[in-house]
Design a protein around this motif. Structure first.
Motif, short mmCIF file in Angstrom:
data_model
loop_
_atom_site.label_atom_id
_atom_site.label_comp_id
_atom_site.label_asym_id
_atom_site.label_seq_id
_atom_site.Cartn_x
_atom_site.Cartn_y
_atom_site.Cartn_z
N ILE A 28 0.85 -1.21 0.00
CA ILE A 28 0.00 0.00 0.00
C ILE A 28 0.88 1.26 0.00
CG2 ILE A 28 -1.81 1.28 1.23
CD1 ILE A 28 -2.79 -1.43 2.34
N ASN A 29 1.92 1.24 0.82
CA ASN A 29 2.83 2.40 0.85
C ASN A 29 3.46 2.66 -0.51
OD1 ASN A 29 2.31 2.90 3.52
ND2 ASN A 29 4.12 1.83 4.28
N GLU A 30 3.83 1.59 -1.19
CA GLU A 30 4.43 1.75 -2.53
C GLU A 30 3.40 2.30 -3.53
OE1 GLU A 30 6.08 -2.00 -3.69
OE2 GLU A 30 7.57 -1.91 -2.09
N LEU A 31 2.18 1.80 -3.39
CA LEU A 31 1.12 2.24 -4.33
C LEU A 31 0.88 3.75 -4.25
CD1 LEU A 31 -1.46 -0.65 -3.86
CD2 LEU A 31 -0.38 0.01 -6.01
N SER A 32 1.10 4.29 -3.07
CA SER A 32 0.81 5.72 -2.89
C SER A 32 1.69 6.59 -3.79
CB SER A 32 0.97 6.12 -1.43
OG SER A 32 2.33 6.19 -1.09
N ASN A 33 2.80 6.04 -4.25
CA ASN A 33 3.68 6.85 -5.11
C ASN A 33 3.26 6.83 -6.58
OD1 ASN A 33 5.36 7.87 -3.24
ND2 ASN A 33 6.76 6.13 -3.28
N HIS A 34 2.39 5.88 -6.93
CA HIS A 34 2.07 5.72 -8.34
C HIS A 34 1.37 6.93 -8.96
CE1 HIS A 34 2.65 1.13 -8.74
NE2 HIS A 34 3.52 1.67 -7.93
N THR A 35 0.52 7.58 -8.18
CA THR A 35 -0.20 8.71 -8.78
C THR A 35 0.60 10.02 -8.70
OG1 THR A 35 -1.37 9.10 -6.73
CG2 THR A 35 -2.52 7.77 -8.36
N ILE A 36 1.74 9.96 -8.00
CA ILE A 36 2.57 11.18 -7.89
C ILE A 36 3.11 11.60 -9.27
CG2 ILE A 36 4.90 11.88 -7.09
CD1 ILE A 36 2.66 12.43 -5.09
N HIS A 37 3.36 10.61 -10.09
CA HIS A 37 3.82 10.86 -11.46
C HIS A 37 2.80 11.76 -12.18
CE1 HIS A 37 6.12 9.63 -14.99
NE2 HIS A 37 4.98 9.60 -15.63
N ASP A 38 1.53 11.36 -12.13
CA ASP A 38 0.48 12.17 -12.76
C ASP A 38 0.35 13.53 -12.05
OD1 ASP A 38 -0.17 10.28 -14.60
OD2 ASP A 38 -1.71 9.34 -13.37
N ALA A 39 0.47 13.47 -10.72
CA ALA A 39 0.31 14.72 -9.96
C ALA A 39 1.37 15.73 -10.35
CB ALA A 39 0.40 14.43 -8.46
N SER A 40 2.58 15.25 -10.69
CA SER A 40 3.66 16.17 -11.09
C SER A 40 3.33 16.82 -12.43
CB SER A 40 4.98 15.42 -11.26
OG SER A 40 5.27 14.67 -10.12
N ILE A 41 2.76 16.04 -13.32
CA ILE A 41 2.50 16.57 -14.66
C ILE A 41 1.22 17.41 -14.69
CG2 ILE A 41 2.00 15.94 -17.07
CD1 ILE A 41 3.71 13.38 -16.52
N TYR A 42 0.14 16.82 -14.20
CA TYR A 42 -1.15 17.51 -14.31
C TYR A 42 -1.46 18.41 -13.12
CZ TYR A 42 -1.86 14.08 -18.01
OH TYR A 42 -1.72 13.32 -19.13
N GLN A 43 -0.79 18.13 -12.00
CA GLN A 43 -1.00 18.87 -10.75
C GLN A 43 -2.48 18.95 -10.41
OE1 GLN A 43 1.53 22.35 -10.72
NE2 GLN A 43 3.16 21.19 -11.68
N ASP A 44 -3.14 17.84 -10.62
CA ASP A 44 -4.58 17.78 -10.34
C ASP A 44 -4.82 17.29 -8.92
OD1 ASP A 44 -3.46 15.21 -11.32
OD2 ASP A 44 -5.45 14.51 -10.76
N GLU A 45 -5.91 17.74 -8.35
CA GLU A 45 -6.25 17.39 -6.96
C GLU A 45 -6.48 15.90 -6.79
OE1 GLU A 45 -9.45 19.49 -5.10
OE2 GLU A 45 -8.63 21.41 -5.74
N ASP A 46 -7.04 15.25 -7.79
CA ASP A 46 -7.42 13.84 -7.63
C ASP A 46 -6.20 12.94 -7.48
OD1 ASP A 46 -10.13 14.44 -7.77
OD2 ASP A 46 -10.09 14.45 -9.96
N SER A 47 -5.16 13.18 -8.30
CA SER A 47 -3.95 12.36 -8.16
C SER A 47 -3.29 12.62 -6.81
CB SER A 47 -2.94 12.71 -9.26
OG SER A 47 -3.49 12.50 -10.52
N VAL A 48 -3.27 13.90 -6.41
CA VAL A 48 -2.65 14.25 -5.13
C VAL A 48 -3.42 13.62 -3.98
CG1 VAL A 48 -2.14 16.16 -3.56
CG2 VAL A 48 -1.66 16.41 -5.99
N SER A 49 -4.76 13.74 -3.99
CA SER A 49 -5.50 13.20 -2.85
C SER A 49 -5.48 11.68 -2.84
CB SER A 49 -6.92 13.77 -2.76
OG SER A 49 -7.59 13.53 -3.94
#
Lengths: 181, 230
Positions: A28-49
């Motif tokens: 689970i801890n590892e999975l939390s990093n998967h959306t960070i990639h999208d969050a960096s590019i799109y900086q959208d709230e959904d990937s971050v949350s």
């Protein structure tokens, strides 16, 4: 929601629900990093949350496993969020996420301080990941609702703050000497 | 009167290292004004006062503002220039046809204020702003390495940004503490321990590094060596 973000969030939610079945907090801890990639590019709230929620769930599962307390029943809400996202019902997706945050925040009065800390730490940790991806401290603080004080204090303890040498230390010191002569 | 503008990071670094008291002495040595913009003040004072952590540190910074060690400067011209710079900076790197939002208004206000002042130098600990100013192509490499994606550079935006910030130089909290050391402001810490100068220099540089200043271990070693040779 962008199709690629949606696809990634759906995949992370599915894997988190699977990992929750065996309380596998490492996964689970590892999975939390998967959306960070999208969050960096799109900086959208959904990937971050998603990153913050999954990280917090991982930490709480770990704590509950170690102290043998019951794990908050968050899987049903993650399934609901997945279902809503699959049907493009963004409002329902956000509502399920909000309930999930609520559930883990109110799960156990004894854990309240710990959970508040975990949620805050989740923001700082995910913020440091965004910094590693090349987003500025101020931008991250704004995205995650953190203060720059917290981010700088955390980043200093990693090697992320170093960056590349763009001007030699000697040259920069010489400039400072000229300013303060 | 000449004015030196500070970004958020160096003030955070000095405060969290219990070195904020150096600021009035440095200001005197600078023989000019030290200033922050409104946006930087918000980050340094108002925001931490709304949270549980760093309230005391925020009060110390507010003290510096009230003692006029740090001036808070804002003007429509700064905000306008900052908005222009932010718009350019946030269009330079494009991934998946998506321009990356890398800088915030606050950072751009510090840049804008320096451009409009008579000292083309900012005090900034943040590596992204610094790299964007000094070696923007290194940022492209960083994004490609970290995101494993092709990163396009909008040459027109980069050219315009580079032209707009031409001449701006960066110093960090690292250089400020070294200046303080060179001027003897830290002599009270030359206590009776072996190699005290080395110990003091290392304690200062590692202190600012551990509170977020962008400096590598190699740079620390280089600076300590250089100072000890003086």
């Amino acid at each position: 929601m962008d199709a690629r973000i949606k696809e990634d969030i759906l995949a992370v939610l599915k894997s988190t629900v699977d990992a929750l079945k065996s309380n596998n907090f490492t996964v689970i801890n590892e999975l939390s990093n998967h959306t960070i990639h999208d969050a960096s590019i799109y900086q959208d709230e959904d990937s971050v949350s998603t990153a913050i929620l999954v990280y917090a769930i991982g930490k709480i599962v770990q704590r509950c496993t170690e102290t043998q307390c019951p794990v908050p029943p968050v899987s049903a809400l993650l399934e609901r969020a997945r279902d809503a996202l699959t049907r493009d019902k963004d409002g329902l997706f956000h509502a399920a996420f909000s309930e999930a945050f609520d559930l883990i925040s109110k799960h156990d009065a004894h854990l309240k301080m710990y959970i508040d800390e975990v949620l805050n730490k989740a923001r700082v940790k995910k913020g440091s990941k965004l910094y590693e991806h090349g987003i500025s401290v101020a931008r991250i603080a704004d995205m995650l609702g953190l203060s720059q004080w917290e981010l700088y204090s955390y980043l200093g303890k990693t090697t992320m703050s170093e960056g590349e040498v763009t001007t030699s230390a000697t040259k920069r010191l010489q400039l400072a000497r000229e300013l303060f002569k | 009167m000449k004015t030196l503008f500070f970004d958020t990071g160096p003030i955070i670094s000095l405060t969290t290292n219990n070195l904020l008291w150096l600021l009035p002495k440095l200001k005197e040595a600078f023989n000019g004004e030290f200033a922050i913009t409104d946006g930087v003040k918000f980050e340094l004072v108002q925001k931490p006062l709304e949270t549980k952590k760093f309230k005391f540190e925020a009060l110390q910074v507010q003290g510096m503002i009230e003692q006029r060690v740090l001036d808070v400067i804002t003007s429509p011209a700064i905000r306008q220039k900052a908005a222009y710079l932010q718009n350019l900076a946030n269009r330079i790197y494009v991934i998946r046809r998506q321009p990356m939002q890398i800088l915030q208004q606050g950072e751009c206000e510090t840049l804008a204020a320096a451009l409009l002042s008579n000292v083309p130098v900012i005090v900034c600990d943040e590596r992204i702003t610094r790299t964007l100013l000094e070696a923007p192509h290194q940022l492209q490499e960083l994004y490609e390495r970290r995101l494993h994606e092709k990163v396009e550079v909008n040459d027109q935006a980069l050219h315009e940004f580079t032209k707009a910030v031409k001449g701006i130089k960066v110093i960090r909290s690292v250089e400020l503490v070294l200046i303080a050391y060179e001027k003897g402001f830290l002599d009270q810490f030359l206590v009776k321990v072996p190699n005290v100068r080395r110990e003091l220099l290392e304690s200062l540089l590692w202190g600012v590094k551990l509170h977020g200043a962008a400096i590598s271990e190699d740079e620390i070693a280089e600076l300590v060596k250089m100072e000890l040779k003086r």
